[in-house]
Every structure is written in structure tokens, then in C-alpha cells.
Design an enzyme around this catalytic site. Sequence first.
Site: not given
Length: 475
Positions: A258, A254-256
Site C-alpha cells: 500500500g 512496505s510499499k508493496r
Amino acid sequence: MSNQIRVRFAPSPTGYLHVGGLRTALYNYLYAKKVGGKFILRIEDTDQTRYVEGAVENLINSLKIVGLEFDEGPKVEGDFGPYFQSERTEIYKQHIDELLGKNAAYRCFCTSENLDKMRTEQKAKGLDTRYDGRCRHLSKEKIEQKITNGEKFVVRLKVPQEGEITFYDVVRDKITFPWEMVDDQVLMKSDGFPTYHLANVIDDHLMEISHIIRGEEWLSSVPKHLFLYEQFGWKPPKMAHLPLLLNSDKSKLSKRQGDVAVEDYLAKGFLPETLINFVALLGWHASGDREIFALKELEKEFSLKRVNKAGAVFDIDKLKWMNGQYLRTLELNYIVKKAIPFLDNFTLPADDKLRKIVDFGRNRVSTLAEIENVVKPFFSLPKFDDEAKEIIAKGQNLFKFWVENLEQLDQIRVEDVNNLLKESTKKVGVKGKNLYFPLRLVLFGSVHGPELPEIFEILGKIEILTRFKNVIGNV
Ligand code: GLU
């Protein structure tokens, strides 16, 4: 239907190419190349609420940078266009009419308030939330009346309510789903636009897609898709669902945790070659232990049979290691070209010197972006703190000795530097730290760093003399 292998990458343009999307595109591309098939790009842009300006161009550009050319798609017209779903709405409408006529789908007039209420009640009873099918059995008259009243409706698929469905996936083999797990999927929204499920199935059929290769998150949609194929009387494509991409803590990538956009990795100085190679190994392995593959080599080596079931961990350290390998082994001229945008804080020297500087940098970093910091000492005269000034004060005789000798040389070769180092011990009486530290400090800005001959080779005679003269008497 022809026997040709045709595969597709069918992204919804949400703004950028996700690394998971790159993996899907790559595996489709590789499979097409391996078997002499066609690789199609289809833009699944029917969700108007998710429209992002420039997203399609961005996506196509990212695919181009990493070298994944498609055989049919936007601006590469083939016989199966248009390749934008938003330009195919008439086709979906005709097919919805067909399903309604066959009683395989029905109009649902439930308002979002009704649906919310239904879900709340189901939750309160501890049930799974799903559409309870209350509009399945509306009479013809009732439906007509509601339409005349201007009531909004969606069209839902009438999936079987009991029994189960079994199908085969190339990666996961035999899979069975009970129908009770499958909702009466909305196929057409009240704005007349199709949902992903309807448009995807129709287009895969009309575009004669032979194999669907996509992420595992779509596996649970397969029962309703297969049901749709059956209702239309179509033969479904073969399917291969690729394992999930995971963060190092095994959570879903997920974006969270990286970056997830290909363009972010490119902007950080990862090479397209690395991204392709790294992403190829996220869920697939070669027949041996080998890990470094150019795209052309993957085209020969790839096989759907060696796609794994288990989730693939996106290991950023491995990505960095691999990028370092590519930085050091790809042709220097190519790396120079790639490095230039990352060196825009400097006034770049002539080609030959720039090549030497980039060559120096590429051997010491894992991304193009890191080169700047490593080569900085070659671009400006060093600055000295108090401690450094003390060393410089003590080194005056040494610097003068070097200037006198260097001025007599046309060109400074490695052996000249080594000779002068020996001579310095004899004639100036310094050795070890007292010899190397002051020289490196004056020429490179720090007492530790590269070997002296290497610094000489890059800076060249004129710059070396300038740096020495800059500190002589300047104490
Ligand atoms: N549009 C879907 C996506 O964004 C495509 C899924 C599929 O390949 O069927 O991933």
C-alpha cells in the site's frame, strides 16, 4: 553544552516523506513542544548516488502541510547550521583526521572484488559476512605507498573485537550487544563523503542534540555510534528507538502492500489532522482510552514514557474511520476548502449551495476523494435507463402535482415537502414506493438515496422545478 532539550528529524531525502518518517518527525516535534525544547530538521544528503531532484522541497512541504514546524533547519537558520550535511563535508574530513590520528580508524584499500571474494569465502564456511579487518594492521610505509600509487581507500572504524557493550534506551531500557556482531564500519567513502554513521554522530554532537528519537531499525547502529562518541571524548545524547511499523499481516510496512508516502495519503483525501492523529498512535498511547487528538492536544499529552516496544500495525481501516470522524467534525468551511480540489470535474455553485453539497458529502464518506461520487447527482440532470423510464411514465400525474404546488411557493421549507408528500397520497393516490421512488429518481437519479427534504434543501426551488419539468411529457 547547554541543558536545553534539542531533538532532530534527520531524513535522507529520497523523494517523499514516508509515514514512518512522519511518525519520527512527529514524536520529535511533540517531545520538543512538551518540554519546551527545540525541534531541528537536518537533511542527511551525503549519499550523492541517491540524490533526487526536488526531494527536499517535497519533504519540507509535507511537514508544513501537516503542521510540523521546525525551529532550525533549511531556510530557518539557527546557530548550528548548515543544516544540509552536503554542506558540512569539511567538518567531517577534520574529524576523520582526528580519528585516524588517534588510531581509532584506519584506511582500508580493499577493492570491491576483494570484498566480494571475502564474503563468498565466509558464506562457504557458514560464517556471518563481515569485514575481516585485513587492512587494520597495514604499516605506515605500506599505507603511504598505496596512497602514492593512487589506490582508492575508505576509512573504517576500529571497533573492539571482543567483549560487549551495554547501553540504555528510553523505550527499550537496557540493551547489550556483543562486539563481535559489530562490523568495522566504513566512516568515509572513497569519494571523500562521510557515511551516515560518521556524519550523524558528528552532527548530533555539534548541533547539541540532547535526545535521539528515531526508528528501531537504527538500534543496531548504536554500538558503533557510542564507540565513536567515546573516541571523540563526547557525551552521547539520550536515545529512544520507536517500534517498527507493520502491515496488517505483521510484516514490515512496505510499499508493496500500500501507500507509504504522506503525499499519497493527502492526494487520496485524508486530512492532515487525521494523519497526525493516526500516526501519533502508531507506537504511543494516551493515558486513558481516548484516541482523537488534535496536534495541540498531543503537544500536551505526549510522553516518551508511553511509547510502546511492540511493533505498531498500520491499520488502514482505522485510518479511514478516523478520517471520517474528522471530516464530520471539523469546521464545514475548512472541509469545503479541502474538498474543492477534489471536485474539479464539476462547475461549482455559489458558496452557500457548495457548503450544503459538501456537508451532505462529508457525512457519507471516509475520504475527501470519495465526496465526488456521492455528490455527483447534484451537479447534473439524471440519466434514465429503461426501468427508470417506466417508473417515470407512471409518475406523470405525481410530477405535475408537485410542479403546480411548488410553483406557488417562494421558498421550499422542510414542512412544505412533508405536506406535499401527504397531499400526494390524498390527491394523486400514491404512497410508499409509488410515491418516494419516482420522486427520488427524478430529483436524484436513483430510487434509493437521501431523504427527500434533504434533496430539496440542496437543489433549491429552481433546480427542482427544472428536474421535474425535464421528465414531464418526456415519456
Ligand atoms: N538519515 C537517517 C534516516 O534517513 C537518520 C537516522 C537517524 O535519525 O539517526 O532515517
